[in-house]
Design a protein around this motif. Sequence first.
Motif, PDB file in Angstrom:
ATOM      1  N   ALA A   1      20.117   1.348   0.002  1.00 46.40           N
ATOM      2  CA  ALA A   1      21.103   1.103  -1.067  1.00 46.40           C
ATOM      3  C   ALA A   1      20.363   0.831  -2.370  1.00 46.40           C
ATOM      4  CB  ALA A   1      21.991  -0.089  -0.722  1.00 46.40           C
ATOM      5  N   THR A   2      21.150   0.820  -3.484  1.00 44.02           N
ATOM      6  CA  THR A   2      20.591   0.486  -4.793  1.00 44.02           C
ATOM      7  C   THR A   2      21.431  -0.631  -5.373  1.00 44.02           C
ATOM      8  OG1 THR A   2      19.989   2.801  -5.089  1.00 44.02           O
ATOM      9  CG2 THR A   2      19.953   1.407  -7.042  1.00 44.02           C
ATOM     10  N   VAL A   3      20.764  -1.709  -5.731  1.00 46.89           N
ATOM     11  CA  VAL A   3      21.443  -2.832  -6.376  1.00 46.89           C
ATOM     12  C   VAL A   3      20.965  -2.839  -7.826  1.00 46.89           C
ATOM     13  CG1 VAL A   3      21.762  -5.328  -6.425  1.00 46.89           C
ATOM     14  CG2 VAL A   3      21.543  -4.131  -4.238  1.00 46.89           C
ATOM     15  N   GLY A   4      21.869  -2.537  -8.703  1.00 46.18           N
ATOM     16  CA  GLY A   4      21.479  -2.405 -10.098  1.00 46.18           C
ATOM     17  C   GLY A   4      20.583  -1.201 -10.230  1.00 46.18           C
ATOM     18  N   ASP A   5      19.432  -1.400 -10.770  1.00 48.69           N
ATOM     19  CA  ASP A   5      18.481  -0.300 -10.867  1.00 48.69           C
ATOM     20  C   ASP A   5      17.322  -0.464  -9.889  1.00 48.69           C
ATOM     21  OD1 ASP A   5      17.560  -2.495 -12.183  1.00 48.69           O
ATOM     22  OD2 ASP A   5      16.606  -1.370 -13.816  1.00 48.69           O
ATOM     23  N   LYS A   6      17.433  -1.427  -8.944  1.00 47.73           N
ATOM     24  CA  LYS A   6      16.381  -1.639  -7.949  1.00 47.73           C
ATOM     25  C   LYS A   6      16.851  -1.157  -6.578  1.00 47.73           C
ATOM     26  CE  LYS A   6      13.985  -5.303 -10.140  1.00 47.73           C
ATOM     27  NZ  LYS A   6      12.905  -6.169  -9.905  1.00 47.73           N
ATOM     28  N   PRO A   7      16.001  -0.396  -5.869  1.00 44.10           N
ATOM     29  CA  PRO A   7      16.393   0.064  -4.526  1.00 44.10           C
ATOM     30  C   PRO A   7      16.217  -1.051  -3.492  1.00 44.10           C
ATOM     31  CG  PRO A   7      14.259   0.937  -5.109  1.00 44.10           C
ATOM     32  CD  PRO A   7      14.756   0.184  -6.306  1.00 44.10           C
ATOM     33  N   VAL A   8      17.061  -1.029  -2.451  1.00 45.52           N
ATOM     34  CA  VAL A   8      16.939  -1.950  -1.317  1.00 45.52           C
ATOM     35  C   VAL A   8      16.218  -1.174  -0.206  1.00 45.52           C
ATOM     36  CG1 VAL A   8      18.168  -3.314   0.409  1.00 45.52           C
ATOM     37  CG2 VAL A   8      19.046  -3.162  -1.936  1.00 45.52           C
ATOM     38  N   LEU A   9      15.085  -1.707   0.167  1.00 45.44           N
ATOM     39  CA  LEU A   9      14.249  -1.019   1.158  1.00 45.44           C
ATOM     40  C   LEU A   9      14.273  -1.776   2.482  1.00 45.44           C
ATOM     41  CD1 LEU A   9      11.124  -0.285  -1.059  1.00 45.44           C
ATOM     42  CD2 LEU A   9      12.959   1.276  -0.486  1.00 45.44           C
ATOM     43  N   ILE A  10      14.303  -1.020   3.565  1.00 45.77           N
ATOM     44  CA  ILE A  10      14.166  -1.597   4.913  1.00 45.77           C
ATOM     45  C   ILE A  10      12.809  -1.132   5.441  1.00 45.77           C
ATOM     46  CG2 ILE A  10      15.028  -1.640   7.267  1.00 45.77           C
ATOM     47  CD1 ILE A  10      17.806  -1.225   6.161  1.00 45.77           C
ATOM     48  N   PRO A  11      11.885  -2.072   5.642  1.00 45.48           N
ATOM     49  CA  PRO A  11      10.532  -1.691   6.080  1.00 45.48           C
ATOM     50  C   PRO A  11      10.474  -1.448   7.593  1.00 45.48           C
ATOM     51  CG  PRO A  11      10.646  -4.034   5.718  1.00 45.48           C
ATOM     52  CD  PRO A  11      11.997  -3.489   5.345  1.00 45.48           C
ATOM     53  N   TRP A  12      11.033  -0.333   8.062  1.00 44.95           N
ATOM     54  CA  TRP A  12      11.082  -0.089   9.493  1.00 44.95           C
ATOM     55  C   TRP A  12       9.687   0.179  10.074  1.00 44.95           C
ATOM     56  CZ3 TRP A  12       9.589   4.714  11.236  1.00 44.95           C
ATOM     57  CH2 TRP A  12       9.566   5.746  10.309  1.00 44.95           C
ATOM     58  N   GLY A  13       8.755   0.648   9.277  1.00 42.98           N
ATOM     59  CA  GLY A  13       7.384   0.839   9.776  1.00 42.98           C
ATOM     60  C   GLY A  13       6.754  -0.481  10.181  1.00 42.98           C
ATOM     61  N   ASP A  14       6.980  -1.520   9.345  1.00 42.73           N
ATOM     62  CA  ASP A  14       6.461  -2.847   9.695  1.00 42.73           C
ATOM     63  C   ASP A  14       7.105  -3.366  10.966  1.00 42.73           C
ATOM     64  OD1 ASP A  14       4.869  -2.816   7.470  1.00 42.73           O
ATOM     65  OD2 ASP A  14       6.249  -3.979   6.217  1.00 42.73           O
ATOM     66  N   TRP A  15       8.395  -3.111  11.102  1.00 41.36           N
ATOM     67  CA  TRP A  15       9.095  -3.582  12.287  1.00 41.36           C
ATOM     68  C   TRP A  15       8.564  -2.890  13.557  1.00 41.36           C
ATOM     69  CZ3 TRP A  15      14.864  -3.326  10.395  1.00 41.36           C
ATOM     70  CH2 TRP A  15      15.064  -4.329   9.428  1.00 41.36           C
ATOM     71  N   LEU A  16       8.298  -1.593  13.462  1.00 43.12           N
ATOM     72  CA  LEU A  16       7.778  -0.880  14.635  1.00 43.12           C
ATOM     73  C   LEU A  16       6.381  -1.378  15.020  1.00 43.12           C
ATOM     74  CD1 LEU A  16       8.893   2.813  14.087  1.00 43.12           C
ATOM     75  CD2 LEU A  16       9.685   1.227  15.828  1.00 43.12           C
ATOM     76  N   VAL A  17       5.553  -1.623  14.009  1.00 43.39           N
ATOM     77  CA  VAL A  17       4.216  -2.144  14.300  1.00 43.39           C
ATOM     78  C   VAL A  17       4.321  -3.525  14.932  1.00 43.39           C
ATOM     79  CG1 VAL A  17       2.054  -2.935  13.264  1.00 43.39           C
ATOM     80  CG2 VAL A  17       3.051  -0.749  12.572  1.00 43.39           C
ATOM     81  N   ALA A  18       5.193  -4.376  14.399  1.00 46.17           N
ATOM     82  CA  ALA A  18       5.385  -5.715  14.963  1.00 46.17           C
ATOM     83  C   ALA A  18       5.914  -5.626  16.391  1.00 46.17           C
ATOM     84  CB  ALA A  18       6.328  -6.530  14.085  1.00 46.17           C
ATOM     85  N   LEU A  19       6.839  -4.694  16.630  1.00 44.74           N
ATOM     86  CA  LEU A  19       7.376  -4.505  17.974  1.00 44.74           C
ATOM     87  C   LEU A  19       6.267  -4.044  18.937  1.00 44.74           C
ATOM     88  CD1 LEU A  19       9.832  -4.339  19.903  1.00 44.74           C
ATOM     89  CD2 LEU A  19      10.044  -1.943  19.202  1.00 44.74           C
TER      90      LEU A  19
END
Length: 188
Positions: A25-43
């Motif tokens: 999503a985009t809030v204002g002019d900043k994008p909302v990022l979901i760091p799924w790569g970090d989550w996979l590495v942590a998993l």
Amino acid sequence: MTRVLLLAALALACAAPPALATEVATVGDKPVLIPWGDWLVALAVSLREPILTILLPIIAAYIIQAIRKVYPWAALFLTQRRVEMMLEAGVGYGLNAVQGAAKGKTLSVNVAVPVIAKGTQYVIDTAPPAVIKAAGGADGIAARMFRKLDLDDAASEQAVLIPALDRVSGFEPPSADELRQADEMTRR
């Protein structure tokens, strides 16, 4: 199936750099990022111990099962190889112990009988009981030596092998206890 999925997730986590992220999503002019790569590495890191705890015993079991299937063949091969080595030693001893006998020379009946007798006696005196039994006892050893030697046309089983066996002395087939003890000694 669960193992395959876990391994696929682990492989993906190892291959995906931690910086991978998805913009949702985009809030204002900043994008909302979901760091799924970090989550996979942590998993993957959190599942490393359970996966190794489960997979290593399974892999070890398959390896042990494979060794158990190959062991009888390997033991048979090694026993036969040892029998052949002892027969070669017996033939060599017999050829060296009898005057007029030489390797590569055609042996007459008068020379072949003592060569086989002395070679068979040497094998019986020096070989372990299990090897003697695997070779077929004194009869088997003498018969194999008979086949290994280059004999003249007058040589036959009746003329050479039977008189040679009559000259072999002191051989008693090993008892079951002797064979069991020899087997235990070779396993140590």
